[in-house]
Design a protein around this motif. Structure first.
Motif, mmCIF file in Angstrom:
data_model
loop_
_atom_site.group_PDB
_atom_site.id
_atom_site.type_symbol
_atom_site.label_atom_id
_atom_site.label_comp_id
_atom_site.label_asym_id
_atom_site.label_seq_id
_atom_site.Cartn_x
_atom_site.Cartn_y
_atom_site.Cartn_z
ATOM 1 N N ILE A 1 54.684 -6.538 -76.596
ATOM 2 C CA ILE A 1 54.678 -5.465 -77.595
ATOM 3 C C ILE A 1 55.257 -5.971 -78.915
ATOM 4 O O ILE A 1 54.707 -5.712 -79.995
ATOM 5 N N GLU A 2 56.374 -6.692 -78.860
ATOM 6 C CA GLU A 2 56.993 -7.203 -80.084
ATOM 7 C C GLU A 2 56.070 -8.190 -80.800
ATOM 8 O O GLU A 2 55.985 -8.187 -82.036
ATOM 9 N N ASN A 3 55.370 -9.031 -80.031
ATOM 10 C CA ASN A 3 54.425 -9.966 -80.645
ATOM 11 C C ASN A 3 53.290 -9.218 -81.334
ATOM 12 O O ASN A 3 52.855 -9.588 -82.437
ATOM 13 N N ALA A 4 52.816 -8.143 -80.695
ATOM 14 C CA ALA A 4 51.740 -7.341 -81.282
ATOM 15 C C ALA A 4 52.216 -6.665 -82.570
ATOM 16 O O ALA A 4 51.493 -6.621 -83.568
ATOM 17 N N LEU A 5 53.449 -6.156 -82.569
ATOM 18 C CA LEU A 5 53.993 -5.494 -83.754
ATOM 19 C C LEU A 5 54.202 -6.484 -84.900
ATOM 20 O O LEU A 5 53.963 -6.156 -86.069
ATOM 21 N N THR A 6 54.645 -7.691 -84.581
ATOM 22 C CA THR A 6 54.811 -8.723 -85.604
ATOM 23 C C THR A 6 53.468 -9.081 -86.231
ATOM 24 O O THR A 6 53.347 -9.194 -87.462
ATOM 25 N N GLU A 7 52.444 -9.246 -85.388
ATOM 26 C CA GLU A 7 51.102 -9.550 -85.907
ATOM 27 C C GLU A 7 50.605 -8.401 -86.789
ATOM 28 O O GLU A 7 49.984 -8.634 -87.832
ATOM 29 N N MET A 8 50.895 -7.165 -86.371
ATOM 30 C CA MET A 8 50.500 -6.003 -87.165
ATOM 31 C C MET A 8 51.139 -6.041 -88.547
ATOM 32 O O MET A 8 50.459 -5.821 -89.569
ATOM 33 N N VAL A 9 52.435 -6.306 -88.600
ATOM 34 C CA VAL A 9 53.142 -6.359 -89.879
ATOM 35 C C VAL A 9 52.532 -7.424 -90.785
ATOM 36 O O VAL A 9 52.301 -7.188 -91.985
ATOM 37 N N GLU A 10 52.266 -8.588 -90.248
ATOM 38 C CA GLU A 10 51.690 -9.672 -91.043
ATOM 39 C C GLU A 10 50.316 -9.283 -91.590
ATOM 40 O O GLU A 10 49.980 -9.593 -92.743
ATOM 41 N N GLU A 11 49.519 -8.601 -90.764
ATOM 42 C CA GLU A 11 48.200 -8.157 -91.210
ATOM 43 C C GLU A 11 48.318 -7.103 -92.308
ATOM 44 O O GLU A 11 47.561 -7.111 -93.287
ATOM 45 N N LEU A 12 49.264 -6.178 -92.162
ATOM 46 C CA LEU A 12 49.423 -5.108 -93.145
ATOM 47 C C LEU A 12 49.906 -5.651 -94.488
ATOM 48 O O LEU A 12 49.416 -5.243 -95.545
ATOM 49 N N VAL A 13 50.878 -6.558 -94.453
ATOM 50 C CA VAL A 13 51.371 -7.148 -95.705
ATOM 51 C C VAL A 13 50.260 -7.936 -96.386
ATOM 52 O O VAL A 13 50.135 -7.917 -97.623
ATOM 53 N N GLU A 14 49.422 -8.590 -95.602
ATOM 54 C CA GLU A 14 48.300 -9.343 -96.181
ATOM 55 C C GLU A 14 47.365 -8.409 -96.944
ATOM 56 O O GLU A 14 46.828 -8.774 -97.998
ATOM 57 N N ARG A 15 47.199 -7.179 -96.414
ATOM 58 C CA ARG A 15 46.336 -6.202 -97.087
ATOM 59 C C ARG A 15 47.010 -5.586 -98.319
ATOM 60 O O ARG A 15 46.337 -5.004 -99.156
ATOM 61 N N MET A 16 48.312 -5.737 -98.423
ATOM 62 C CA MET A 16 49.045 -5.230 -99.581
ATOM 63 C C MET A 16 49.134 -6.263 -100.707
ATOM 64 O O MET A 16 49.426 -5.917 -101.853
ATOM 65 N N GLU A 17 48.913 -7.526 -100.375
ATOM 66 C CA GLU A 17 49.234 -8.609 -101.293
ATOM 67 C C GLU A 17 48.545 -8.501 -102.650
ATOM 68 O O GLU A 17 49.160 -8.763 -103.691
ATOM 69 N N ASP A 18 47.254 -8.116 -102.651
ATOM 70 C CA ASP A 18 46.546 -8.032 -103.935
ATOM 71 C C ASP A 18 47.212 -7.041 -104.880
ATOM 72 O O ASP A 18 47.191 -7.229 -106.105
ATOM 73 N N HIS A 19 47.817 -5.991 -104.325
ATOM 74 C CA HIS A 19 48.465 -4.971 -105.153
ATOM 75 C C HIS A 19 49.880 -5.375 -105.557
ATOM 76 O O HIS A 19 50.448 -4.775 -106.473
ATOM 77 N N LEU A 20 50.453 -6.364 -104.863
ATOM 78 C CA LEU A 20 51.840 -6.750 -105.117
ATOM 79 C C LEU A 20 51.973 -8.070 -105.861
ATOM 80 O O LEU A 20 53.078 -8.560 -106.053
ATOM 81 N N GLU A 21 50.854 -8.641 -106.276
ATOM 82 C CA GLU A 21 50.929 -9.842 -107.097
ATOM 83 C C GLU A 21 51.632 -9.517 -108.414
ATOM 84 O O GLU A 21 51.541 -8.397 -108.924
ATOM 85 N N ALA A 22 52.322 -10.488 -108.951
ATOM 86 C CA ALA A 22 53.077 -10.274 -110.188
ATOM 87 C C ALA A 22 52.184 -9.732 -111.308
ATOM 88 O O ALA A 22 52.544 -8.784 -112.007
ATOM 89 N N ASP A 23 50.988 -10.309 -111.467
ATOM 90 C CA ASP A 23 50.078 -9.861 -112.523
ATOM 91 C C ASP A 23 49.610 -8.433 -112.279
ATOM 92 O O ASP A 23 49.484 -7.638 -113.225
#
Length: 229
Positions: free
Chosen positions: A199-221
């Motif tokens: 379960i913890e491994n699945a949750l960690t993978e989920m977090v990494e996937e979600l942050v990846e989907r946020m990255e374009d909006h969180l770039e400095a520019d």
């Protein structure tokens, strides 16, 4: 006369240098408030709201359930303990992955009064899918998969609270799964159960996937463009 003229020039130069230094100091102070030297806006991260539903204990937790029952506990207490543990795991993983990304982007993080506010909300359900129950001479083995479903939402708001950017992610569409195995010994030995780790491994993978989907909006520019609109 010549010496007197030189002294006047030196005094004027020192005065000019002092004014210049004051201007630079003021600029640095403004940058620390409004953002970095490249005018990246400061960001406040609001602690995320997490609602998580985890499966009730099954065969692999039977010994623990019996021990808790004898001490006046039960399934509800065991489930609440698991919810607290997995909630903390999500919080810590989000902090690790998200802060690492923002550090790479050199986004200035502040505790309050930032130009932007980031808030994350997660509603998640952890499901155990049983694939097989295999009896053996010395132990019985249960195998299956951990799957995740639910919704993730993040918002970027301005200082006055107005929403500037919002994104929703269907967690089920990420198709995150982890295998688990429970081995129950017939001679009374402690059960081998890697469900929590799965379960913890699945949750960690989920977090990494979600942050990846946020990255374009969180770039400095992207953040700079957001506050300039």
């Amino acid at each position: 006369m010549r010496n007197r003229g030189i002294r006047r020039l030196l005094a004027a130069g020192l005065c000019s240098l002092a004014l210049s230094t004051t201007t630079v100091d003021q600029a640095i102070a403004q940058e620390s408030f409004w953002g970095g030297s490249d005018h990246v806006p400061s960001l406040v991260i609001t602690p995320g709201k997490i609602e998580i539903d985890v499966p009730m204990p099954v065969s692999g937790d039977m010994q623990l359930m019996l021990a808790m029952a004898s001490n006046g506990g039960g399934l509800a207490e065991l489930k609440q303990k698991a919810v607290r543990s997995y909630t903390q795991h999500i919080h810590s993983e989000f902090a690790r992955v998200l802060y690492e990304y923002l550090e790479d982007e050199e986004v200035p993080l502040v505790k309050e009064n930032g130009l932007l506010n980031l808030e994350n909300n997660i509603q998640i359900r952890v499901v155990k899918h049983l694939s097989s129950m295999k009896p053996g001479k010395d132990y019985d083995t249960e195998r299956g998969n951990i799957a995740l479903s639910g919704e993730f939402r993040f918002t970027l708001a301005g200082r006055n609270g107005n929403t500037l950017r919002e994104q929703r992610v269907d967690i089920g569409k990420l198709k995150i799964t982890e295998k688990y195995r429970v081995r129950s010994y017939l001679d009374g030995r402690a059960t081998e159960d890697n469900t929590q780790e799965a379960i913890e491994n699945a949750l960690t993978e989920m977090v990494e996937e979600l942050v990846e989907r946020m990255e374009d909006h969180l770039e400095a520019d992207a953040l700079s463009d957001l506050v300039s609109v």
